[in-house]
Write an enzyme that holds these catalytic residues in place. Structure first.
Site, PDB file in Angstrom:
ATOM      1  N   HIS A   1      23.307  28.543  -5.338  1.00 18.64           N
ATOM      2  CA  HIS A   1      23.883  29.714  -4.701  1.00 18.64           C
ATOM      3  C   HIS A   1      23.139  29.954  -3.391  1.00 18.64           C
ATOM      4  O   HIS A   1      22.019  29.465  -3.188  1.00 18.64           O
ATOM      5  CB  HIS A   1      23.738  30.945  -5.601  1.00 18.64           C
ATOM      6  CG  HIS A   1      24.616  30.938  -6.815  1.00 18.64           C
ATOM      7  ND1 HIS A   1      25.987  30.979  -6.734  1.00 18.64           N
ATOM      8  CD2 HIS A   1      24.315  30.913  -8.143  1.00 18.64           C
ATOM      9  CE1 HIS A   1      26.508  30.988  -7.955  1.00 18.64           C
ATOM     10  NE2 HIS A   1      25.515  30.935  -8.825  1.00 18.64           N
TER      11      HIS A   1
ATOM     12  N   CYS B   1      26.809  28.886  -0.492  1.00 16.92           N
ATOM     13  CA  CYS B   1      27.419  29.836   0.436  1.00 16.92           C
ATOM     14  C   CYS B   1      26.405  30.272   1.471  1.00 16.92           C
ATOM     15  O   CYS B   1      25.198  30.257   1.238  1.00 16.92           O
ATOM     16  CB  CYS B   1      27.936  31.057  -0.317  1.00 16.92           C
ATOM     17  SG  CYS B   1      29.517  30.773  -1.137  1.00 16.92           S
TER      18      CYS B   1
END
Length: 259
Positions: A90, A133
């Site tokens: 992440h 991301c």
């Protein structure tokens, strides 16, 4: 590249974020990253075929990511052509997350390999591929999942902050800053699967890495779901064309699980 062993390809693969969920509301719930094992397998296969010794570290927290990458920068690469680091996790603007929810600045990882800290890689390419991301701009598609969370992030991060102002770095990002990157829970992430596919299809034709990354951009620019898409972005200070060519004999996979 002409040495028997091209170099090391380090893969940091973060799947289990239970620790971050136990540590409190540092950011909106970080789910486990289903599908990331597909990315690890694809990267392992393609870079092993290209002559790299692949080493996999699973489920590292923030400090462990820093310590692990730092330890590789202290190794001797005199007999290697290149170093590659792939991080699957992440993330948010300028950051990747450890499994404990701690953010690690991408610049802290790339800067470990500056001339003054890793002299054995001077004049040799240092490649970083980041599947995470880089923001929370809505790009949600079904059935993909987003590798992001709603933590606060540093708005003034620019591309110049992510890699040293020295020759021979390449940073391949799954997405532009402040935007989401997507991962299919069964098939792996858009970016890593496209990267591995294009590398496999074009390395034997003598195409350089920037040409291959341009093909990745083209492939993903045409991948639309519900009018949403994802645009990868490479940043580079490479001083010469980098061409992957097959070694005389592929190097064996090395996939330790340290956690």
């Amino acid at each position: 590249m002409n040495r028997k062993e091209r170099g090391i390809c380090l893969i940091i693969n973060n799947f289990n974020f239970e620790k971050s969920r136990q540590n409190g509301p540092q950011c909106t719930r970080l789910e486990n990253r289903n599908g990331t094992e597909k990315d690890e397998k694809s990267l392992n296969e393609v870079f092993s075929r290209l002559g790299f010794r692949v080493e996999v570290k699973n489920d590292l927290d923030g400090n462990e990511i820093l310590e692990t990458v730092g330890s590789y920068s202290k190794q001797n690469f005199d007999n290697n052509d290149c170093f590659i680091c792939c991080i699957l996790s992440h993330g948010n603007t300028g950051l990747v997350y450890g499994t404990d929810g701690q953010g690690v600045a991408i610049s802290d990882l790339t800067f470990c390999f500056r001339k003054c800290l890793c002299s054995s890689l001077n004049g040799k390419p240092k490649l970083f591929f980041i599947q995470a991301c880089q923001g929370v701009q809505p790009q949600n598609c079904v059935p993909v999942e987003s590798d992001a969370c709603n933590a606060s992030h540093v708005d003034n991060v620019t591309s110049n902050d992510l890699i040293p102002g020295e020759p021979d770095f390449l940073l391949g990002m799954a997405t532009v800053l402040r935007c989401s990157a997507f991962r299919h829970p069964n098939e792996g992430s858009w970016y890593i699967q496209s990267l591995c596919s294009e590398l496999s299809a074009h390395y034997h034709r003598g195409e350089d890495i920037l040409s291959i990354l341009t093909k990745v951009n083209e492939q993903l620019s045409k991948k639309c779901v519900s009018n949403k898409t994802q645009m990868p972005q490479p940043w580079t200070t490479l001083s010469r064309k980098l061409v992957f060519n097959l070694p005389a004999s592929p190097v064996s996979h090395i996939t330790p699980n340290d956690n």
